[in-house]
Motif scaffolding. Structure first.
Motif, PDB file in Angstrom:
ATOM      1  N   CYS A 124     -15.850  -1.844  -9.527  1.00 22.28           N
ATOM      2  CA  CYS A 124     -15.381  -2.425  -8.266  1.00 22.28           C
ATOM      3  C   CYS A 124     -14.780  -3.812  -8.458  1.00 22.28           C
ATOM      4  O   CYS A 124     -13.989  -4.261  -7.627  1.00 22.28           O
ATOM      5  N   ARG A 125     -15.117  -4.485  -9.550  1.00 22.51           N
ATOM      6  CA  ARG A 125     -14.592  -5.832  -9.813  1.00 22.51           C
ATOM      7  C   ARG A 125     -13.434  -5.837 -10.813  1.00 22.51           C
ATOM      8  O   ARG A 125     -12.885  -6.893 -11.109  1.00 22.51           O
ATOM      9  N   ASP A 126     -13.086  -4.690 -11.325  1.00 22.98           N
ATOM     10  CA  ASP A 126     -11.988  -4.601 -12.286  1.00 22.98           C
ATOM     11  C   ASP A 126     -10.668  -4.904 -11.576  1.00 22.98           C
ATOM     12  O   ASP A 126     -10.317  -4.231 -10.604  1.00 22.98           O
ATOM     13  N   PRO A 127      -9.919  -5.906 -12.043  1.00 23.44           N
ATOM     14  CA  PRO A 127      -8.677  -6.293 -11.360  1.00 23.44           C
ATOM     15  C   PRO A 127      -7.653  -5.160 -11.252  1.00 23.44           C
ATOM     16  O   PRO A 127      -6.985  -5.023 -10.220  1.00 23.44           O
ATOM     17  N   ASP A 128      -7.531  -4.336 -12.291  1.00 20.20           N
ATOM     18  CA  ASP A 128      -6.582  -3.219 -12.232  1.00 20.20           C
ATOM     19  C   ASP A 128      -7.007  -2.191 -11.189  1.00 20.20           C
ATOM     20  O   ASP A 128      -6.178  -1.662 -10.445  1.00 20.20           O
ATOM     21  N   PHE A 129      -8.297  -1.907 -11.128  1.00 19.58           N
ATOM     22  CA  PHE A 129      -8.807  -0.954 -10.145  1.00 19.58           C
ATOM     23  C   PHE A 129      -8.629  -1.502  -8.729  1.00 19.58           C
ATOM     24  O   PHE A 129      -8.241  -0.772  -7.815  1.00 19.58           O
ATOM     25  N   GLN A 130      -8.887  -2.790  -8.556  1.00 17.11           N
ATOM     26  CA  GLN A 130      -8.690  -3.418  -7.246  1.00 17.11           C
ATOM     27  C   GLN A 130      -7.228  -3.328  -6.823  1.00 17.11           C
ATOM     28  O   GLN A 130      -6.919  -2.959  -5.689  1.00 17.11           O
ATOM     29  N   GLU A 131      -6.331  -3.667  -7.733  1.00 16.15           N
ATOM     30  CA  GLU A 131      -4.896  -3.626  -7.431  1.00 16.15           C
ATOM     31  C   GLU A 131      -4.455  -2.213  -7.064  1.00 16.15           C
ATOM     32  O   GLU A 131      -3.683  -2.018  -6.125  1.00 16.15           O
ATOM     33  N   LEU A 132      -4.941  -1.231  -7.794  1.00 15.60           N
ATOM     34  CA  LEU A 132      -4.609   0.164  -7.508  1.00 15.60           C
ATOM     35  C   LEU A 132      -5.031   0.546  -6.091  1.00 15.60           C
ATOM     36  O   LEU A 132      -4.252   1.129  -5.330  1.00 15.60           O
ATOM     37  N   ASN A 133      -6.247   0.196  -5.710  1.00 19.50           N
ATOM     38  CA  ASN A 133      -6.757   0.523  -4.379  1.00 19.50           C
ATOM     39  C   ASN A 133      -6.032  -0.236  -3.278  1.00 19.50           C
ATOM     40  O   ASN A 133      -5.707   0.327  -2.234  1.00 19.50           O
ATOM     41  N   GLU A 134      -5.781  -1.505  -3.499  1.00 21.51           N
ATOM     42  CA  GLU A 134      -5.065  -2.303  -2.496  1.00 21.51           C
ATOM     43  C   GLU A 134      -3.647  -1.777  -2.310  1.00 21.51           C
ATOM     44  O   GLU A 134      -3.177  -1.626  -1.179  1.00 21.51           O
ATOM     45  N   GLN A 135      -2.965  -1.485  -3.407  1.00 22.45           N
ATOM     46  CA  GLN A 135      -1.593  -1.001  -3.312  1.00 22.45           C
ATOM     47  C   GLN A 135      -1.529   0.378  -2.663  1.00 22.45           C
ATOM     48  O   GLN A 135      -0.622   0.665  -1.885  1.00 22.45           O
ATOM     49  N   PHE A 136      -2.505   1.224  -2.956  1.00 25.93           N
ATOM     50  CA  PHE A 136      -2.547   2.544  -2.325  1.00 25.93           C
ATOM     51  C   PHE A 136      -2.664   2.406  -0.806  1.00 25.93           C
ATOM     52  O   PHE A 136      -1.957   3.080  -0.053  1.00 25.93           O
ATOM     53  N   THR A 137      -3.541   1.526  -0.363  1.00 22.56           N
ATOM     54  CA  THR A 137      -3.717   1.299   1.072  1.00 22.56           C
ATOM     55  C   THR A 137      -2.421   0.817   1.707  1.00 22.56           C
ATOM     56  O   THR A 137      -2.002   1.325   2.755  1.00 22.56           O
ATOM     57  N   ILE A 138      -1.779  -0.136   1.078  1.00 17.33           N
ATOM     58  CA  ILE A 138      -0.506  -0.659   1.591  1.00 17.33           C
ATOM     59  C   ILE A 138       0.543   0.443   1.620  1.00 17.33           C
ATOM     60  O   ILE A 138       1.262   0.609   2.612  1.00 17.33           O
ATOM     61  N   ASP A 139       0.625   1.217   0.544  1.00 13.54           N
ATOM     62  CA  ASP A 139       1.616   2.296   0.471  1.00 13.54           C
ATOM     63  C   ASP A 139       1.420   3.330   1.574  1.00 13.54           C
ATOM     64  O   ASP A 139       2.390   3.810   2.164  1.00 13.54           O
ATOM     65  N   VAL A 140       0.172   3.688   1.857  1.00 11.78           N
ATOM     66  CA  VAL A 140      -0.093   4.674   2.910  1.00 11.78           C
ATOM     67  C   VAL A 140       0.376   4.138   4.261  1.00 11.78           C
ATOM     68  O   VAL A 140       1.062   4.838   5.017  1.00 11.78           O
ATOM     69  N   PHE A 141       0.050   2.897   4.565  1.00 13.40           N
ATOM     70  CA  PHE A 141       0.435   2.350   5.865  1.00 13.40           C
ATOM     71  C   PHE A 141       1.941   2.134   5.981  1.00 13.40           C
ATOM     72  O   PHE A 141       2.535   2.438   7.016  1.00 13.40           O
ATOM     73  N   ILE A 142       2.574   1.645   4.938  1.00 12.77           N
ATOM     74  CA  ILE A 142       4.031   1.477   4.976  1.00 12.77           C
ATOM     75  C   ILE A 142       4.702   2.845   5.051  1.00 12.77           C
ATOM     76  O   ILE A 142       5.646   3.042   5.823  1.00 12.77           O
ATOM     77  N   GLY A 143       4.207   3.778   4.262  1.00 19.30           N
ATOM     78  CA  GLY A 143       4.758   5.134   4.298  1.00 19.30           C
ATOM     79  C   GLY A 143       4.661   5.744   5.675  1.00 19.30           C
ATOM     80  O   GLY A 143       5.611   6.350   6.176  1.00 19.30           O
ATOM     81  N   ALA A 144       3.519   5.577   6.323  1.00 17.92           N
ATOM     82  CA  ALA A 144       3.344   6.116   7.673  1.00 17.92           C
ATOM     83  C   ALA A 144       4.323   5.477   8.647  1.00 17.92           C
ATOM     84  O   ALA A 144       4.900   6.172   9.497  1.00 17.92           O
ATOM     85  N   GLN A 145       4.533   4.182   8.520  1.00 17.28           N
ATOM     86  CA  GLN A 145       5.481   3.505   9.410  1.00 17.28           C
ATOM     87  C   GLN A 145       6.899   4.034   9.206  1.00 17.28           C
ATOM     88  O   GLN A 145       7.630   4.256  10.167  1.00 17.28           O
ATOM     89  N   ILE A 146       7.279   4.245   7.967  1.00 16.84           N
ATOM     90  CA  ILE A 146       8.614   4.781   7.681  1.00 16.84           C
ATOM     91  C   ILE A 146       8.734   6.210   8.205  1.00 16.84           C
ATOM     92  O   ILE A 146       9.709   6.562   8.872  1.00 16.84           O
ATOM     93  N   ILE A 147       7.743   7.028   7.922  1.00 12.73           N
ATOM     94  CA  ILE A 147       7.771   8.429   8.347  1.00 12.73           C
ATOM     95  C   ILE A 147       7.789   8.528   9.869  1.00 12.73           C
ATOM     96  O   ILE A 147       8.448   9.403  10.437  1.00 12.73           O
ATOM     97  N   ASN A 148       7.100   7.623  10.551  1.00  9.49           N
ATOM     98  CA  ASN A 148       7.086   7.633  12.016  1.00  9.49           C
ATOM     99  C   ASN A 148       8.463   7.372  12.620  1.00  9.49           C
ATOM    100  O   ASN A 148       8.682   7.655  13.793  1.00  9.49           O
ATOM    101  N   LEU A 149       9.385   6.843  11.838  1.00  5.54           N
ATOM    102  CA  LEU A 149      10.741   6.612  12.336  1.00  5.54           C
ATOM    103  C   LEU A 149      11.538   7.912  12.457  1.00  5.54           C
ATOM    104  O   LEU A 149      12.533   7.962  13.172  1.00  5.54           O
TER     105      LEU A 149
END
Length: 182
Positions: A124-149
């Motif tokens: 849970c404290r591994d920087p690469d693992f944190q970045e992967l999880n944070e980026q996935f969350t951002i990608d899902v929300f941005i993707g949803a916003q784009i798809i909603n268009l």
């Protein structure tokens, strides 16, 4: 403008035009409850951002509602420890006030804390693992916003099996299956 619509159409829905889209406003307890009970998968466009399998095989919901929820009391010391450690790492202690970016700071703390419950230390404290999880969350929300268009009939085409929404939006190459001629 919104207050005028709220007063005029209380208990129903009304639209307000913005620069890029129509904003639909609902008012009244009954309408708000209907929205509250609405399926979140449409907002997240889960079929396209997370995959249809997440919607069809919902084992994770019962796991969260039962196993995880029952064990939260046992895991609370870990959660508390990770919140404290996250704050120390993400918000440095100084003698004077400092400015921190609220969104990024909260995302890092929440990501680490929830992952402490799901995967534990030290991952849970591994920087690469944190970045992967944070980026996935951002990608899902941005993707949803784009798809909603897109209108419903175009969503399957835009989000075809040939690549992710992110690949298609950026023009990045994606994997595809070649069909040979016989």
């Amino acid at each position: 403008m919104i207050q005028e619509g709220y007063s005029k159409y209380y208990g129903s829905a009304f639209k307000v035009s913005t620069l890029s889209k129509w904003l639909v406003i609902v008012s009244g307890h009954e309408m708000v409850e209907d929205i509250r009970r609405a399926n979140e998968s449409q907002t997240l466009q889960a079929d396209y951002t997370l995959g249809k399998q997440v919607q069809q095989d919902i084992y994770h919901i019962s796991t969260i509602r039962t196993t995880l929820t029952r064990n939260l009391e046992v895991r609370f010391p870990d959660v508390k420890d990770e919140i404290i450690a996250s704050f120390k790492d993400v918000i440095p202690v100084k003698d004077e006030w400092i400015t921190v970016p609220a969104f990024n700071t909260i995302m890092k703390i929440v990501c680490r804390t929830t992952n402490r419950v799901f995967v534990g230390l030290p991952l849970c404290r591994d920087p690469d693992f944190q970045e992967l999880n944070e980026q996935f969350t951002i990608d899902v929300f941005i993707g949803a916003q784009i798809i909603n268009l897109f209108p419903e009939f175009l969503k399957p085409r835009f989000c075809s099996h040939q690549g992710s929404w992110k690949d298609q939006a950026s023009g990045a190459p994606h994997s595809s299956v070649s069909r040979g001629t016989t």
